[in-house]
Design an enzyme around this catalytic site. Structure first.
Site, mmCIF file in Angstrom:
data_model
loop_
_atom_site.group_PDB
_atom_site.id
_atom_site.type_symbol
_atom_site.label_atom_id
_atom_site.label_comp_id
_atom_site.label_asym_id
_atom_site.label_seq_id
_atom_site.Cartn_x
_atom_site.Cartn_y
_atom_site.Cartn_z
ATOM 1 C CD GLU A 169 5.203 1.359 -1.714
ATOM 2 O OE1 GLU A 169 5.164 2.135 -0.747
ATOM 3 O OE2 GLU A 169 5.749 1.660 -2.794
ATOM 4 C CD GLU A 172 3.228 3.146 -6.267
ATOM 5 O OE1 GLU A 172 4.065 3.898 -5.721
ATOM 6 O OE2 GLU A 172 2.231 2.708 -5.676
HETATM 7 C C1 BG6 Z 1 4.758 4.633 -2.798
HETATM 8 C C2 BG6 Z 1 3.278 4.630 -2.573
HETATM 9 O O1 BG6 Z 1 5.356 4.450 -1.567
HETATM 10 O O2 BG6 Z 1 5.387 5.754 -3.265
HETATM 11 C C3 BG6 Z 1 2.565 5.855 -3.102
HETATM 12 O O3 BG6 Z 1 2.681 3.455 -3.016
HETATM 13 C C4 BG6 Z 1 3.432 7.061 -2.865
HETATM 14 O O4 BG6 Z 1 1.302 5.918 -2.522
HETATM 15 C C5 BG6 Z 1 4.691 6.906 -3.682
HETATM 16 O O5 BG6 Z 1 2.819 8.285 -3.123
HETATM 17 C C6 BG6 Z 1 5.645 8.070 -3.599
HETATM 18 O O6 BG6 Z 1 5.962 8.342 -2.279
HETATM 19 P P1 BG6 Z 1 5.868 9.798 -1.709
HETATM 20 O O7 BG6 Z 1 6.173 9.658 -0.261
HETATM 21 O O8 BG6 Z 1 6.880 10.592 -2.425
HETATM 22 O O9 BG6 Z 1 4.475 10.248 -1.991
#
Ligand code: BG6
Length: 479
Positions: free
Chosen positions: A167, A379
């Site tokens: 990201e 993800e």
């Molecule tokens: C992504 C990242 O942005 O989303 C993760 O790669 C992150 O590291 C995940 O934890 C979820 O985002 P958040 O802000 O809810 O933890």
């Protein structure tokens, strides 16, 4: 049962990042990272949470990977902390760090789980920050490539799938525009684009180095992709959508896939006086890497609605919801270009993230038609408040519903001709959410800790058993 399934070799997975799970922040020779320092600044994270202990994966990785094996996971995506390998960012190698990740890799392989390694998930050696400003200096390119090359050689033959950068769009935006991530700079737009240019070159040179070492290995970057929908068919809103896509999506994906910036966006930034300078040699490097990448990594959480934003309209600096109190996030946008209002057709999470399963299919189709690249969903997941009952059960039906709906769309995307290699949920165990503490949970496995701490015991949630069944049936059990 669903009549759409994934192929037998589909990589059903789950993902994590070093800083969010490992803990052991000062153990066995690890150096100090930018995040180790940043979390010490009062007010930067939810209730001052840090990853000093996180969920103690450093000491419990065998237990965690055994749970992955019990679930039947086919791939585990994790990141390597640069500071465990090179505590000072470069120079002397820390053998204990190399051995730690080799032990994780071996543990995965023991169970037939394909390791998928992210080289950079936001934790930069603080020494490089101190010496030359980290990503702000082109010096980082060589240091990153050396670090990457060291790992390619160290784990060659064991790790086939690699992700260079996680990201890039998020950590640079939060780091140089909104001050929410290190180095905590605010509205440094020219620097933000310069930093991004350095990251692109570091990614590109690492890809080129990789293919010399592992010609048959697979490599790409993971982009946080929010596909966009114009709020209606007014031409000014349609124009805002294409401008949004060029500035917020294609700016990154075009460089990964084509090795060049989207022209309209570049032209706009030249007029604003903030466009990065691209030399001919750099252009050639970016293009060479674009020819070599194997897949587009996608972190998909939500789509974006887009509407024209008048010049005196909202700015990029609205409040973000980091508390889980629904409705506290503010609309943001680029004055004179676009804004991202809420989408009246979609529900949101407690953190005001739009829930849009069809956006995942939209994202896959856009990538397939624009870039014709295989896709790794690196993800996707739901951050939610979970409750553990007195008899240690976690009934996360909302997470099952979320993942089920997204997988249904992914199965349709494949049916419609997208080549998808992997689907990694975020995340396997609960972990530290950078800005939202420990209360925003994502895992299949509940970890008994909160902002203050806890005993760190692991408990399987209902979603654990649900995903196990999905994997066992190649997706046929998705409703
Ligand atoms: C992504 C990242 O942005 O989303 C993760 O790669 C992150 O590291 C995940 O934890 C979820 O985002 P958040 O802000 O809810 O933890």
């Amino acid at each position: 049962m669903n009549d759409l399934t994934m192929p037998k070799d589909f990589l059903w997975g789950s993902a994590s990042a070093a800083y969010q799970i490992e803990g052991a922040h000062d153990k066995d020779g690890k150096g100090i990272s930018n995040w180790d320092e940043f979390v010490q600044i009062p007010g930067k994270t939810f209730k001052g949470t840090t990853g000093d202990v996180a969920v103690d994966h450093y000491n419990r990785f065998k237990e965690d990977i055994a749970l992955m094996a019990e679930m039947g996971l086919k791939t585990y995506r994790f990141s390597i902390a640069w500071t465990r390998i090179f505590p000072e960012g470069k120079g002397a190698v820390n053998e204990a760090g190399v051995a730690f990740y080799e032990a994780i890799i071996d543990e995965c392989l023991k169970y037939g789980i394909e390791p998928m390694v992210t080289l950079y998930h936001w934790d930069l050696p603080q020494r490089l920050e101190r010496d030359y400003g980290g990503w702000e200096s082109p010096e980082i390119i060589e240091d990153f490539v050396n670090y990457a090359t060291y790992l390619f050689k160290a784990y060659k033959g064991k790790v086939k799938y690699w992700i260079t950068i996680n990201e890039q769009n998020i950590f640079t935006d939060f780091g140089w525009m909104t001050a929410m991530h290190p180095p905590g700079k605010f509205n440094e737009e020219a620097l933000y684009y310069k930093v991004n240019h350095h990251v692109f070159l570091a990614h590109a040179k690492a890809v080129i180095a990789f293919k010399k070492i592992m010609p048959d290995g697979k490599i790409g970057a993971s982009f946080a992709y929010s596909p966009s929908y114009a709020v209606d068919c007014q031409p000014k809103n349609a124009m805002a959508k294409i401008d949004y896509d060029n500035l917020k999506n294609f700016w990154w994906m075009d460089v990964y896939a084509y090795g060049r910036y989207p022209k309209n966006a570049y032209n706009y930034l030249v007029k604003q006086g903030v466009a990065p300078i691209v030399t001919e040699t750099e252009q050639a490097t970016l293009k060479e890497a674009a020819r070599l990448i194997d897949f587009m990594g996608v972190n998909y959480y939500q789509s974006a609605a887009v509407e024209y934003n008048p010049i005196d309209g909202v700015t990029r600096f609205g409040e973000m919801n980091t508390t889980g109190k629904k409705g506290t996030g503010q609309v943001t946008g680029l004055p004179g270009v676009y804004k991202n209002p809420s989408n009246p057709y979609l529900e949101t999470t407690d953190w005001d993230w739009v829930i849009d399963p069809s956006g995942l299919r939209y994202a896959c189709k856009e990538i397939t038609s624009r870039y014709d690249l295989p896709i790794v969903i690196s993800e996707n997941g739901l951050g939610a408040f979970d409750q553990k009952t007195a008899d240690n059960q976690i009934h996360d039906s909302y997470r099952i519903a979320y993942l089920n709906a997204h997988l249904k769309e992914l199965l349709k995307a494949v049916d419609e001709g997208c080549e998808v290699w992997a689907y990694c949920t975020w995340s396997f165990t609960d972990l530290l959410s950078w800005l939202n503490g420990y209360q925003k949970r994502y895992g299949f496995v509940y970890v008994d800790r909160d902002e203050e701490g806890g005993n760190l015991n692991r408990y399987k949630k209902d979603s654990f058993y649900w995903y196990k069944e999905v994997i066992a049936t190649d997706g046929a059990s998705v409703e």
